[in-house]
Write a protein that holds these residues in place. Structure first.
Motif, PDB file in Angstrom:
ATOM      1  N   UNK A 105       0.767  -1.151  -0.080  1.00  0.00           N
ATOM      2  CA  UNK A 105      -0.114   0.008  -0.075  1.00  0.00           C
ATOM      3  C   UNK A 105       1.232   1.145   0.049  1.00  0.00           C
ATOM      4  N   UNK A 106       0.300   2.432  -0.127  1.00  0.00           N
ATOM      5  CA  UNK A 106       1.216   3.544  -0.690  1.00  0.00           C
ATOM      6  C   UNK A 106       0.965   4.510  -0.765  1.00  0.00           C
ATOM      7  N   UNK A 107       1.155   5.320   0.727  1.00  0.00           N
ATOM      8  CA  UNK A 107       0.101   6.563   1.209  1.00  0.00           C
ATOM      9  C   UNK A 107       0.955   7.579   1.728  1.00  0.00           C
ATOM     10  N   UNK A 108       0.232   8.439   0.601  1.00  0.00           N
ATOM     11  CA  UNK A 108       1.724  10.293   0.553  1.00  0.00           C
ATOM     12  C   UNK A 108       1.922  10.786  -0.870  1.00  0.00           C
ATOM     13  N   UNK A 109       2.651  11.926  -0.041  1.00  0.00           N
ATOM     14  CA  UNK A 109       2.654  12.631  -2.495  1.00  0.00           C
ATOM     15  C   UNK A 109       2.160  13.471  -2.028  1.00  0.00           C
ATOM     16  N   UNK A 110       1.909  14.054  -3.403  1.00  0.00           N
ATOM     17  CA  UNK A 110       0.767  15.363  -3.791  1.00  0.00           C
ATOM     18  C   UNK A 110       0.129  14.808  -4.804  1.00  0.00           C
ATOM     19  N   UNK A 111      -0.954  14.600  -5.132  1.00  0.00           N
ATOM     20  CA  UNK A 111      -2.032  14.194  -6.001  1.00  0.00           C
ATOM     21  C   UNK A 111      -1.785  13.658  -7.413  1.00  0.00           C
ATOM     22  N   UNK A 112      -1.249  12.230  -7.070  1.00  0.00           N
ATOM     23  CA  UNK A 112      -0.771  11.472  -9.315  1.00  0.00           C
ATOM     24  C   UNK A 112       0.619  11.117  -9.094  1.00  0.00           C
ATOM     25  N   UNK A 113       1.836  11.641  -7.630  1.00  0.00           N
ATOM     26  CA  UNK A 113       2.867  10.599  -7.018  1.00  0.00           C
ATOM     27  C   UNK A 113       2.540  10.001  -7.047  1.00  0.00           C
ATOM     28  N   UNK A 114       1.541   9.757  -6.308  1.00  0.00           N
ATOM     29  CA  UNK A 114       1.998   8.091  -5.750  1.00  0.00           C
ATOM     30  C   UNK A 114       1.374   6.910  -6.715  1.00  0.00           C
ATOM     31  N   UNK A 115       0.113   7.637  -7.561  1.00  0.00           N
ATOM     32  CA  UNK A 115       0.007   6.292  -8.404  1.00  0.00           C
ATOM     33  C   UNK A 115       0.673   6.463 -10.285  1.00  0.00           C
ATOM     34  N   UNK A 116       1.786   7.747  -9.989  1.00  0.00           N
ATOM     35  CA  UNK A 116       2.916   7.247 -10.692  1.00  0.00           C
ATOM     36  C   UNK A 116       3.714   6.224 -10.158  1.00  0.00           C
ATOM     37  N   UNK A 157       3.170  -4.420   3.543  1.00  0.00           N
ATOM     38  CA  UNK A 157       3.912  -3.328   3.385  1.00  0.00           C
ATOM     39  C   UNK A 157       2.831  -2.645   2.955  1.00  0.00           C
ATOM     40  N   UNK A 158       2.826  -1.175   4.108  1.00  0.00           N
ATOM     41  CA  UNK A 158       2.455   0.056   4.150  1.00  0.00           C
ATOM     42  C   UNK A 158       3.668   0.858   3.843  1.00  0.00           C
ATOM     43  N   UNK A 159       3.694   2.277   3.006  1.00  0.00           N
ATOM     44  CA  UNK A 159       5.381   3.171   2.937  1.00  0.00           C
ATOM     45  C   UNK A 159       4.235   4.380   2.868  1.00  0.00           C
ATOM     46  N   UNK A 160       4.474   4.959   4.360  1.00  0.00           N
ATOM     47  CA  UNK A 160       3.823   6.282   4.211  1.00  0.00           C
ATOM     48  C   UNK A 160       4.846   7.082   4.014  1.00  0.00           C
ATOM     49  N   UNK A 187       9.406   9.301   3.667  1.00  0.00           N
ATOM     50  CA  UNK A 187       9.958  10.872   2.907  1.00  0.00           C
ATOM     51  C   UNK A 187       9.504  11.176   1.344  1.00  0.00           C
ATOM     52  N   UNK A 188      10.875  11.262   0.467  1.00  0.00           N
ATOM     53  CA  UNK A 188      10.341  11.268  -0.356  1.00  0.00           C
ATOM     54  C   UNK A 188      10.556  10.281  -1.312  1.00  0.00           C
ATOM     55  N   UNK A 189      10.489   9.010  -1.125  1.00  0.00           N
ATOM     56  CA  UNK A 189      10.271   7.414  -2.114  1.00  0.00           C
ATOM     57  C   UNK A 189       9.455   7.962  -2.972  1.00  0.00           C
ATOM     58  N   UNK A 190       8.470   8.319  -2.744  1.00  0.00           N
ATOM     59  CA  UNK A 190       7.087   8.512  -3.975  1.00  0.00           C
ATOM     60  C   UNK A 190       7.322   9.912  -5.255  1.00  0.00           C
ATOM     61  N   UNK A 191       8.125  10.613  -4.801  1.00  0.00           N
ATOM     62  CA  UNK A 191       8.642  11.291  -5.685  1.00  0.00           C
ATOM     63  C   UNK A 191       9.380  11.239  -6.345  1.00  0.00           C
ATOM     64  N   UNK A 192      10.944   9.898  -5.282  1.00  0.00           N
ATOM     65  CA  UNK A 192      12.118   9.330  -6.642  1.00  0.00           C
ATOM     66  C   UNK A 192      11.615   8.673  -7.298  1.00  0.00           C
ATOM     67  N   UNK A 193      10.199   7.349  -7.711  1.00  0.00           N
ATOM     68  CA  UNK A 193       9.886   6.562  -7.639  1.00  0.00           C
ATOM     69  C   UNK A 193       8.969   6.883  -8.846  1.00  0.00           C
ATOM     70  N   UNK A 194       8.443   7.517  -8.559  1.00  0.00           N
ATOM     71  CA  UNK A 194       7.333   8.714  -9.631  1.00  0.00           C
ATOM     72  C   UNK A 194       8.156   9.696 -10.460  1.00  0.00           C
TER      73      UNK A 194
END
Length: 249
Positions: A105-116, A157-160, A187-194
């Protein structure tokens, strides 16, 4: 020599990457839920002034993140950490090397970031499945509903990704209700992944200079953390050590 850095209620074990990965796989196999925070200088500084945050970190498995923790470890324990276990590098290593096929599960980031970020994870690690995605912009009233939706999926796993200290406080508040085996504050992981945010070149990461690259790209947000924050961290370390000395029999 001690095998952990102790700063008041903050206890960070000296772990190699392989030893940390082993702890997490064992937690999955034994169905022993863990909340994991990547403890950096900012976390320690925040913990000095916020008793709720101190309590949250004291109940988590803490991995060392950054040069400042390494310097503190050298000064206090006489040795550095075996590896820099920052979440941006560690989580991909965990997903690549875990013996288990995971529901994430992914939770966080600006709209659209977690989906990317979810699409990136699906492409990189096809044996895992992303079962929940939600941005990090929600009200206190919405939090209970979001936690219930995550719990319904029962991810491994949940990534916050909300930044410090918000993500750890969220993990602490909802520890029992989330119904997850492993919960990470990333932290900023979802920003980097996206690819919403660039990472430092490999040579800068290897030289432990990624903080300088991030400061160049986000000076307004990070200048205070890397200047005033450095002094606050040193003060926090001193206060925690003095208190430990006074409290010892």
């Amino acid at each position: 020599m001690p095998n952990e850095l102790i700063l008041g209620p903050i206890r960070v074990e000296h772990l190699t990457v392989d030893a940390a990965l082993k702890q997490l796989d064992e937690a999955l196999e034994k169905d022993s839920p863990k909340r994991v925070a990547f403890c950096n200088a900012h976390c320690v500084s925040q913990a000095l002034f916020d008793p709720t945050y101190r309590a949250a970190l004291s109940r988590m498995l803490l991995f060392n993140d950054g040069v400042a923790l390494d310097i503190a470890s050298r000064l206090i324990t006489g040795k550095p950490f075996p590896a820099n276990l920052n979440g941006t590098d560690f989580i991909p290593a965990f997903l690549a090397k875990s013996k288990h096929s995971l529901r994430i599960a992914l939770l966080g980031g600006k709209p659209g970031v977690a989906h990317r970020a979810a699409k990136s994870l699906a492409a990189r690690y096809p044996r895992h499945q992303v079962v929940f995605v939600r941005n990090g912009y929600f009200s206190a009233e919405q939090e209970r509903e979001i936690v219930a939706l995550i719990a319904k999926e029962a991810p491994d796993v949940l990534l916050v990704a909300m930044g410090n200290p918000l993500q750890e406080l969220f993990m602490h508040r909802n520890a029992q209700a989330l119904n997850c085996k492993l919960v990470f504050g990333v932290g900023a992981l979802l920003d980097f992944l996206s690819e919403s945010m660039p990472r430092a070149p490999f040579w800068m990461r290897k030289a432990r200079l990624e903080w300088l690259f991030r400061l160049k790209n986000e000076p307004r947000r990070l200048m205070a953390r890397y200047t005033v924050g450095a002094v606050t961290f040193a003060w926090a370390v001193l206060v925690f050590r003095i208190k430990a000395t006074l409290d010892s029999p």
